[in-house]
Motif scaffolding. Structure first.
Motif, short mmCIF file in Angstrom:
data_model
loop_
_atom_site.label_atom_id
_atom_site.label_comp_id
_atom_site.label_asym_id
_atom_site.label_seq_id
_atom_site.Cartn_x
_atom_site.Cartn_y
_atom_site.Cartn_z
N TRP A 131 -28.71 1.85 -66.90
CA TRP A 131 -27.40 1.93 -65.98
C TRP A 131 -27.24 0.76 -65.26
O TRP A 131 -28.15 -0.04 -64.69
CB TRP A 131 -27.43 3.12 -65.17
CG TRP A 131 -27.55 4.39 -65.82
CD1 TRP A 131 -28.78 5.03 -65.78
CD2 TRP A 131 -26.81 5.11 -66.65
NE1 TRP A 131 -28.92 6.16 -66.56
CE2 TRP A 131 -27.60 6.32 -67.12
CE3 TRP A 131 -25.37 4.93 -67.24
CZ2 TRP A 131 -27.11 7.15 -67.96
CZ3 TRP A 131 -25.04 5.96 -68.17
CH2 TRP A 131 -25.81 7.33 -68.53
N PRO A 132 -25.93 0.29 -65.09
CA PRO A 132 -25.59 -0.81 -64.06
C PRO A 132 -26.06 -0.30 -62.57
O PRO A 132 -25.85 0.80 -62.36
CB PRO A 132 -24.23 -0.88 -64.12
CG PRO A 132 -23.74 -0.26 -65.35
CD PRO A 132 -24.85 0.78 -65.65
N MET A 133 -26.92 -1.11 -61.89
CA MET A 133 -27.36 -0.70 -60.37
C MET A 133 -27.45 -1.90 -59.70
O MET A 133 -27.61 -3.03 -59.93
CB MET A 133 -28.48 0.06 -60.46
CG MET A 133 -29.62 -0.67 -61.12
SD MET A 133 -30.94 0.43 -60.97
CE MET A 133 -31.04 1.21 -62.82
N LEU A 134 -27.29 -1.59 -58.48
CA LEU A 134 -27.53 -2.60 -57.32
C LEU A 134 -28.70 -2.04 -56.69
O LEU A 134 -28.80 -0.95 -56.06
CB LEU A 134 -26.41 -2.64 -56.27
CG LEU A 134 -24.90 -3.35 -57.10
CD1 LEU A 134 -23.82 -3.28 -56.15
CD2 LEU A 134 -25.21 -4.53 -57.50
N HIS A 135 -29.80 -3.09 -56.56
CA HIS A 135 -30.87 -2.62 -55.88
C HIS A 135 -30.88 -3.16 -54.36
O HIS A 135 -30.96 -4.44 -54.16
CB HIS A 135 -32.20 -3.27 -56.47
CG HIS A 135 -33.62 -2.79 -56.01
ND1 HIS A 135 -34.52 -3.61 -56.44
CD2 HIS A 135 -33.99 -2.20 -54.85
CE1 HIS A 135 -35.57 -2.90 -55.90
NE2 HIS A 135 -35.01 -2.06 -54.90
N LEU A 136 -31.08 -2.32 -53.12
CA LEU A 136 -30.76 -2.95 -52.04
C LEU A 136 -32.31 -2.82 -51.39
O LEU A 136 -32.95 -1.72 -51.57
CB LEU A 136 -29.96 -1.97 -51.15
CG LEU A 136 -28.60 -1.53 -51.80
CD1 LEU A 136 -27.82 -0.32 -50.90
CD2 LEU A 136 -27.80 -2.65 -52.14
N LEU A 137 -32.55 -3.96 -50.64
CA LEU A 137 -33.73 -4.24 -50.30
C LEU A 137 -33.64 -4.50 -48.68
O LEU A 137 -33.18 -5.38 -48.48
CB LEU A 137 -34.59 -5.36 -51.06
CG LEU A 137 -34.71 -4.96 -52.44
CD1 LEU A 137 -34.40 -6.24 -53.39
CD2 LEU A 137 -36.09 -4.52 -52.88
N ARG A 138 -34.91 -4.14 -47.98
CA ARG A 138 -35.14 -4.64 -46.69
C ARG A 138 -35.68 -5.88 -46.71
O ARG A 138 -36.73 -6.02 -47.30
CB ARG A 138 -35.95 -3.67 -46.00
CG ARG A 138 -35.09 -2.36 -45.83
CD ARG A 138 -36.30 -1.47 -44.99
NE ARG A 138 -35.86 -0.05 -44.79
CZ ARG A 138 -34.90 0.27 -43.80
NH1 ARG A 138 -34.54 -0.34 -42.98
NH2 ARG A 138 -34.66 1.68 -43.87
N GLU A 139 -35.25 -6.95 -46.08
CA GLU A 139 -35.84 -8.11 -45.97
C GLU A 139 -37.30 -8.34 -45.35
O GLU A 139 -38.43 -8.86 -45.95
CB GLU A 139 -35.07 -9.27 -45.35
CG GLU A 139 -33.67 -9.43 -45.99
CD GLU A 139 -33.91 -10.69 -46.86
OE1 GLU A 139 -35.05 -11.61 -46.73
OE2 GLU A 139 -32.82 -11.01 -47.63
N SER A 140 -37.43 -7.61 -44.50
CA SER A 140 -38.68 -7.38 -43.62
C SER A 140 -39.71 -6.72 -44.44
O SER A 140 -40.90 -7.25 -44.30
CB SER A 140 -38.49 -6.50 -42.25
OG SER A 140 -38.06 -5.22 -42.55
N SER A 141 -39.31 -5.82 -45.39
CA SER A 141 -40.34 -5.05 -46.12
C SER A 141 -40.77 -6.20 -47.42
O SER A 141 -42.04 -6.11 -47.67
CB SER A 141 -39.87 -4.06 -46.87
OG SER A 141 -39.18 -3.07 -46.00
N LEU A 142 -39.79 -6.92 -47.72
CA LEU A 142 -40.21 -8.12 -48.81
C LEU A 142 -41.21 -9.01 -48.09
O LEU A 142 -42.10 -9.27 -48.84
CB LEU A 142 -38.85 -8.74 -49.21
CG LEU A 142 -38.07 -8.15 -50.14
CD1 LEU A 142 -36.69 -8.81 -50.43
CD2 LEU A 142 -38.87 -7.76 -51.51
N GLU A 143 -40.79 -9.36 -46.62
CA GLU A 143 -41.89 -10.22 -46.42
C GLU A 143 -43.25 -9.88 -46.02
O GLU A 143 -44.11 -10.50 -46.11
CB GLU A 143 -41.30 -10.83 -44.83
CG GLU A 143 -39.88 -11.45 -44.92
CD GLU A 143 -39.28 -11.75 -43.80
OE1 GLU A 143 -39.59 -11.37 -42.57
OE2 GLU A 143 -38.07 -12.44 -43.84
N ARG A 144 -43.32 -8.55 -45.72
CA ARG A 144 -44.56 -8.01 -45.52
C ARG A 144 -45.26 -7.91 -46.74
O ARG A 144 -46.54 -8.29 -46.75
CB ARG A 144 -44.50 -6.59 -45.07
CG ARG A 144 -44.48 -6.50 -43.31
CD ARG A 144 -44.46 -5.03 -42.95
NE ARG A 144 -43.64 -4.09 -43.51
CZ ARG A 144 -42.48 -3.68 -43.16
NH1 ARG A 144 -41.90 -4.59 -42.18
NH2 ARG A 144 -41.86 -2.92 -43.90
#
Length: 182
Positions: A131-144
C-alpha cells in the motif's frame, strides 16, 4: 477492504520483505517489541492525508511507547508520481512543525520507482510495499541504530544487491504473496 486487513498485509510485508530480507536491520527488534504503530487512514485527498500526517507526527513526538509509525493511505496517492510529489509537501510539514532533526519521513509505495530506473527495475522493490505509506522515523533512534551497526552507509547498496540476486520474478512473487488478501 477493512483497516485490519490492510494492517495485516502491511505487517506481513514488514516480516517477509523488510525483516526476512534484512532490508532494514533495525526493524525486527521494533516489531518484536511491538513498537511499530501501524495505522490506516481513510483520507481521500492529499489535504486530508496531510492533516492525518500532522496528527501522526505530533503523536510520535508525544508517545515514547511508539518507536516508528507506518501511516498507510490506501485511498489517496495511489499513482506514484502524485505520491512522489506529495513527499515534498510532507517534508514541508515536518519543517513547519519544527521537527527537522527530530523526525523524518521515508517512502514506500506499490509502484515505487527510483529516479533513473525503469519501472520494472528490481531495485525498486527495496521500497515497494503493498500500500502507499509514509514511514515516520525518530532521528534519535536512527542515530543510535547507526552508531551500533557497522557500515550503515552500505545498506542501500547491499539491499539492491540482495534483491537483484533474487531477481525480478522472485521479488514480484514475494510482494504479491503479501498482497494476496487485498
Amino acid at each position: 477492504m477493512n483497516k485490519q486487513a490492510i494492517i495485516d498485509t502491511t505487517r506481513q510485508w514488514v516480516e517477509k520483505v523488510v525483516i526476512d530480507l534484512n532490508l532494514c536491520p533495525f526493524a525486527r527488534r521494533e516489531l518484536v517489541n511491538n513498537r511499530i504503530r501501524f495505522t490506516v487512514t481513510g483520507a481521500q485527498t492529499p489535504d486530508a492525508l496531510l492533516m492525518e500526517l500532522q496528527h501522526e507526527l505530533l503523536r510520535l513526538t508525544d508517545d515514547d511507547s511508539i518507536e516508528t509509525t507506518l501511516l498507510i493511505h490506501p485511498e489517496v496517492l495511489r499513482d506514484f508520481p502524485d505520491y512522489n510529489d506529495f513527499l515534498d509537501v510532507a517534508d514541508g510539514l515536518v519543517q513547519l512543525l519544527e521537527l527537522e532533526g527530530v523526525l523524518q519521513i521515508a517512502s514506500f509505495h506499490p509502484q515505487y520507482q527510483f529516479a533513473g530506473t525503469t519501472e520494472n527495475a528490481v531495485e525498486n522493490y527495496t521500497n515497494r510495499s503493498p500500500w502507499p505509506m509514509l514511514h515516520l522515523l525518530r532521528e534519535s533512534s536512527l542515530e543510535r541504530a547507526i552508531a551500533s551497526y557497522p557500515d550503515t552507509a552500505d545498506i542501500p547498496a547491499r539491499n539492491i544487491e540482495r534483491v537483484e540476486g533474487l531477481g525480478l520474478a522472485a521479488m514480484e512473487a514475494l510482494l504479491a504473496s503479501c498482497q494476496a488478501k487485498k
